[in-house]
Design a protein around this motif. Structure first.
Motif, PDB file in Angstrom:
ATOM      1  N   ARG A 252      67.588 -51.164  14.581  1.00 60.75           N
ATOM      2  CA  ARG A 252      67.398 -51.777  13.613  1.00 60.75           C
ATOM      3  C   ARG A 252      68.337 -51.683  12.618  1.00 60.75           C
ATOM      4  NH1 ARG A 252      61.607 -49.421  12.913  1.00 60.75           N
ATOM      5  NH2 ARG A 252      62.926 -47.793  12.797  1.00 60.75           N
ATOM      6  N   ILE A 253      68.762 -52.924  11.744  1.00 59.94           N
ATOM      7  CA  ILE A 253      69.799 -52.766  10.691  1.00 59.94           C
ATOM      8  C   ILE A 253      69.119 -52.082   9.548  1.00 59.94           C
ATOM      9  CG2 ILE A 253      71.304 -53.990   9.170  1.00 59.94           C
ATOM     10  CD1 ILE A 253      71.757 -55.855  11.589  1.00 59.94           C
ATOM     11  N   GLN A 254      69.757 -51.034   8.909  1.00 60.65           N
ATOM     12  CA  GLN A 254      69.125 -50.357   7.688  1.00 60.65           C
ATOM     13  C   GLN A 254      70.113 -50.428   6.648  1.00 60.65           C
ATOM     14  OE1 GLN A 254      66.083 -49.233   7.633  1.00 60.65           O
ATOM     15  NE2 GLN A 254      65.704 -49.378   9.746  1.00 60.65           N
ATOM     16  N   GLN A 255      69.721 -50.355   5.401  1.00 56.56           N
ATOM     17  CA  GLN A 255      70.497 -50.366   4.408  1.00 56.56           C
ATOM     18  C   GLN A 255      69.975 -49.307   3.354  1.00 56.56           C
ATOM     19  OE1 GLN A 255      70.678 -54.509   2.705  1.00 56.56           O
ATOM     20  NE2 GLN A 255      72.344 -55.093   3.804  1.00 56.56           N
ATOM     21  N   VAL A 256      70.959 -48.399   2.650  1.00 56.73           N
ATOM     22  CA  VAL A 256      70.560 -47.412   1.906  1.00 56.73           C
ATOM     23  C   VAL A 256      71.716 -47.477   0.709  1.00 56.73           C
ATOM     24  CG1 VAL A 256      69.375 -46.039   3.670  1.00 56.73           C
ATOM     25  CG2 VAL A 256      71.892 -45.643   3.092  1.00 56.73           C
ATOM     26  N   PRO A 257      71.335 -47.329  -0.574  1.00 61.37           N
ATOM     27  CA  PRO A 257      72.492 -47.190  -1.618  1.00 61.37           C
ATOM     28  C   PRO A 257      73.548 -46.099  -1.400  1.00 61.37           C
ATOM     29  CG  PRO A 257      69.862 -47.231  -2.521  1.00 61.37           C
ATOM     30  CD  PRO A 257      69.987 -46.893  -0.851  1.00 61.37           C
ATOM     31  N   GLN A 258      74.684 -46.502  -1.479  1.00 60.51           N
ATOM     32  CA  GLN A 258      75.729 -45.525  -1.342  1.00 60.51           C
ATOM     33  C   GLN A 258      75.694 -44.249  -2.064  1.00 60.51           C
ATOM     34  OE1 GLN A 258      79.536 -46.962  -2.493  1.00 60.51           O
ATOM     35  NE2 GLN A 258      80.648 -45.169  -1.330  1.00 60.51           N
ATOM     36  N   ASP A 259      75.019 -44.344  -3.244  1.00 55.93           N
ATOM     37  CA  ASP A 259      75.035 -43.166  -4.150  1.00 55.93           C
ATOM     38  C   ASP A 259      73.958 -42.463  -3.747  1.00 55.93           C
ATOM     39  OD1 ASP A 259      72.996 -44.726  -4.993  1.00 55.93           O
ATOM     40  OD2 ASP A 259      73.439 -44.540  -7.161  1.00 55.93           O
ATOM     41  N   THR A 260      73.269 -42.443  -2.880  1.00 54.75           N
ATOM     42  CA  THR A 260      72.068 -41.707  -2.236  1.00 54.75           C
ATOM     43  C   THR A 260      72.492 -40.707  -1.216  1.00 54.75           C
ATOM     44  OG1 THR A 260      71.086 -43.310  -0.830  1.00 54.75           O
ATOM     45  CG2 THR A 260      70.232 -43.131  -3.022  1.00 54.75           C
ATOM     46  N   ILE A 261      73.717 -40.904  -0.559  1.00 57.01           N
ATOM     47  CA  ILE A 261      74.175 -40.394   0.611  1.00 57.01           C
ATOM     48  C   ILE A 261      75.380 -39.489   0.121  1.00 57.01           C
ATOM     49  CG2 ILE A 261      75.470 -40.624   2.830  1.00 57.01           C
ATOM     50  CD1 ILE A 261      72.822 -42.100   2.695  1.00 57.01           C
ATOM     51  N   LYS A 262      74.925 -38.283   0.677  1.00 59.40           N
ATOM     52  CA  LYS A 262      75.657 -36.972   0.188  1.00 59.40           C
ATOM     53  C   LYS A 262      76.729 -36.870   1.112  1.00 59.40           C
ATOM     54  CE  LYS A 262      75.163 -32.023  -0.825  1.00 59.40           C
ATOM     55  NZ  LYS A 262      74.356 -30.965  -0.766  1.00 59.40           N
ATOM     56  N   THR A 263      76.634 -36.887   2.589  1.00 59.32           N
ATOM     57  CA  THR A 263      77.414 -36.503   3.631  1.00 59.32           C
ATOM     58  C   THR A 263      77.595 -37.536   4.722  1.00 59.32           C
ATOM     59  OG1 THR A 263      77.628 -34.258   3.016  1.00 59.32           O
ATOM     60  CG2 THR A 263      78.732 -34.649   5.050  1.00 59.32           C
ATOM     61  N   VAL A 264      78.590 -37.809   5.478  1.00 57.41           N
ATOM     62  CA  VAL A 264      78.518 -38.853   6.693  1.00 57.41           C
ATOM     63  C   VAL A 264      79.268 -37.961   7.598  1.00 57.41           C
ATOM     64  CG1 VAL A 264      79.240 -40.932   7.934  1.00 57.41           C
ATOM     65  CG2 VAL A 264      78.337 -40.927   5.489  1.00 57.41           C
ATOM     66  N   ILE A 265      78.329 -37.548   8.815  1.00 53.90           N
ATOM     67  CA  ILE A 265      79.231 -37.059   9.908  1.00 53.90           C
ATOM     68  C   ILE A 265      79.133 -37.486  11.102  1.00 53.90           C
ATOM     69  CG2 ILE A 265      78.930 -34.669  11.134  1.00 53.90           C
ATOM     70  CD1 ILE A 265      77.468 -33.567   8.784  1.00 53.90           C
ATOM     71  N   GLU A 266      80.350 -37.723  11.579  1.00 51.28           N
ATOM     72  CA  GLU A 266      80.416 -38.276  13.045  1.00 51.28           C
ATOM     73  C   GLU A 266      79.893 -37.033  14.039  1.00 51.28           C
ATOM     74  OE1 GLU A 266      83.611 -40.673  16.147  1.00 51.28           O
ATOM     75  OE2 GLU A 266      84.400 -39.902  13.953  1.00 51.28           O
TER      76      GLU A 266
ATOM     77  N   ASP B 266      78.695 -52.548   2.455  1.00 48.59           N
ATOM     78  CA  ASP B 266      78.719 -53.839   1.453  1.00 48.59           C
ATOM     79  C   ASP B 266      79.178 -53.786   0.055  1.00 48.59           C
ATOM     80  OD1 ASP B 266      78.171 -56.347   0.547  1.00 48.59           O
ATOM     81  OD2 ASP B 266      76.190 -56.589   1.619  1.00 48.59           O
ATOM     82  N   LYS B 267      80.356 -54.155  -0.214  1.00 49.49           N
ATOM     83  CA  LYS B 267      81.156 -53.965  -1.376  1.00 49.49           C
ATOM     84  C   LYS B 267      80.204 -54.966  -2.575  1.00 49.49           C
ATOM     85  CE  LYS B 267      85.542 -52.601   0.031  1.00 49.49           C
ATOM     86  NZ  LYS B 267      86.702 -52.717   0.262  1.00 49.49           N
ATOM     87  N   ASN B 268      79.504 -55.974  -2.217  1.00 54.80           N
ATOM     88  CA  ASN B 268      78.695 -56.984  -3.006  1.00 54.80           C
ATOM     89  C   ASN B 268      77.647 -56.287  -3.760  1.00 54.80           C
ATOM     90  OD1 ASN B 268      80.617 -58.961  -2.452  1.00 54.80           O
ATOM     91  ND2 ASN B 268      79.558 -59.646  -0.715  1.00 54.80           N
ATOM     92  N   ASN B 269      76.929 -55.289  -2.973  1.00 53.99           N
ATOM     93  CA  ASN B 269      75.663 -54.793  -3.429  1.00 53.99           C
ATOM     94  C   ASN B 269      75.624 -53.261  -3.434  1.00 53.99           C
ATOM     95  OD1 ASN B 269      75.294 -54.085  -0.662  1.00 53.99           O
ATOM     96  ND2 ASN B 269      73.866 -55.760  -0.423  1.00 53.99           N
ATOM     97  N   GLY B 270      76.848 -52.666  -2.876  1.00 58.98           N
ATOM     98  CA  GLY B 270      77.009 -51.176  -2.980  1.00 58.98           C
ATOM     99  C   GLY B 270      76.097 -50.400  -1.839  1.00 58.98           C
ATOM    100  N   LEU B 271      75.539 -51.301  -0.820  1.00 59.94           N
ATOM    101  CA  LEU B 271      74.564 -50.628   0.021  1.00 59.94           C
ATOM    102  C   LEU B 271      75.617 -50.271   1.419  1.00 59.94           C
ATOM    103  CD1 LEU B 271      71.668 -52.834  -0.290  1.00 59.94           C
ATOM    104  CD2 LEU B 271      71.742 -50.588  -1.127  1.00 59.94           C
ATOM    105  N   LEU B 272      75.051 -49.087   1.939  1.00 61.05           N
ATOM    106  CA  LEU B 272      75.747 -48.698   3.219  1.00 61.05           C
ATOM    107  C   LEU B 272      74.820 -49.345   4.174  1.00 61.05           C
ATOM    108  CD1 LEU B 272      76.749 -44.811   3.323  1.00 61.05           C
ATOM    109  CD2 LEU B 272      78.032 -46.808   3.404  1.00 61.05           C
ATOM    110  N   GLU B 273      75.411 -50.122   5.468  1.00 57.96           N
ATOM    111  CA  GLU B 273      74.542 -50.644   6.189  1.00 57.96           C
ATOM    112  C   GLU B 273      74.851 -50.144   7.450  1.00 57.96           C
ATOM    113  OE1 GLU B 273      74.779 -55.032   8.019  1.00 57.96           O
ATOM    114  OE2 GLU B 273      74.083 -54.905   6.192  1.00 57.96           O
ATOM    115  N   PHE B 274      73.969 -49.756   8.367  1.00 57.92           N
ATOM    116  CA  PHE B 274      74.079 -49.143   9.472  1.00 57.92           C
ATOM    117  C   PHE B 274      72.721 -49.514  10.719  1.00 57.92           C
ATOM    118  CE2 PHE B 274      71.590 -46.350   7.210  1.00 57.92           C
ATOM    119  CZ  PHE B 274      70.482 -45.913   7.892  1.00 57.92           C
ATOM    120  N   THR B 275      73.139 -49.420  11.854  1.00 57.51           N
ATOM    121  CA  THR B 275      71.976 -49.559  12.943  1.00 57.51           C
ATOM    122  C   THR B 275      71.562 -48.148  13.295  1.00 57.51           C
ATOM    123  OG1 THR B 275      73.325 -51.456  13.573  1.00 57.51           O
ATOM    124  CG2 THR B 275      71.483 -50.828  15.264  1.00 57.51           C
TER     125      THR B 275
END
Length: 89
Positions: free
Chosen positions: A74-88, A60-69
Motif C-alpha cells: 500500500r502507498i503511505q504518506q506521512v509528514p516529513q517533519d514527523t520522521i526523525k530517522t530513515v535507515i536503509e 512530495d515537495k508540493n505537500n511536504g509528505l514522504l511517500e512510500f510503499t
C-alpha cells in the motif's frame, strides 16, 4: 530450408523461435534481478514508531509528505517533519 551457419565457428545460428525464447528468458532474468535490488527502509518517527518502506521513500515537495510503499504494497504518506530517522536495511 537449411540452417544458417557461422563462417567463423561453423556453429548454426539460432532460429527465430529459439532467439525469441532466449530473449524472453534474458528479459525475465533481468526483471527478476532488478526487483531484487529494492531495499527496505525503516522510518523512525519522532514518537518512536517504526514504519517499514519497501523501496526508498520519496518526498512530495508540493505537500511536504514522504511517500512510500509499505510491506503490504500500500502507498503511505506521512509528514516529513514527523520522521526523525530513515535507515536503509
Amino acid at each position: 530450408m537449411s540452417a544458417l551457419v557461422s563462417h567463423r565457428t561453423g556453429v548454426p545460428f539460432p532460429s527465430q523461435k529459439e532467439f525469441a525464447h532466449e530473449k524472453l528468458l534474458t528479459l525475465g532474468l533481468a526483471a527478476l534481478l532488478l526487483t531484487g535490488c529494492a531495499s527496505e527502509y525503516l522510518l523512525i518517527t519522532n514518537n518512536g514508531d517504526v514504519l517499514t518502506s519497501y523501496g526508498k521513500p520519496e518526498l512530495d515537495k508540493n505537500n511536504g509528505l514522504l511517500e512510500f510503499t509499505d510491506s503490504e504494497g500500500r502507498i503511505q504518506q506521512v509528514p516529513q517533519d514527523t520522521i526523525k530517522t530513515v535507515i536503509e536495511r
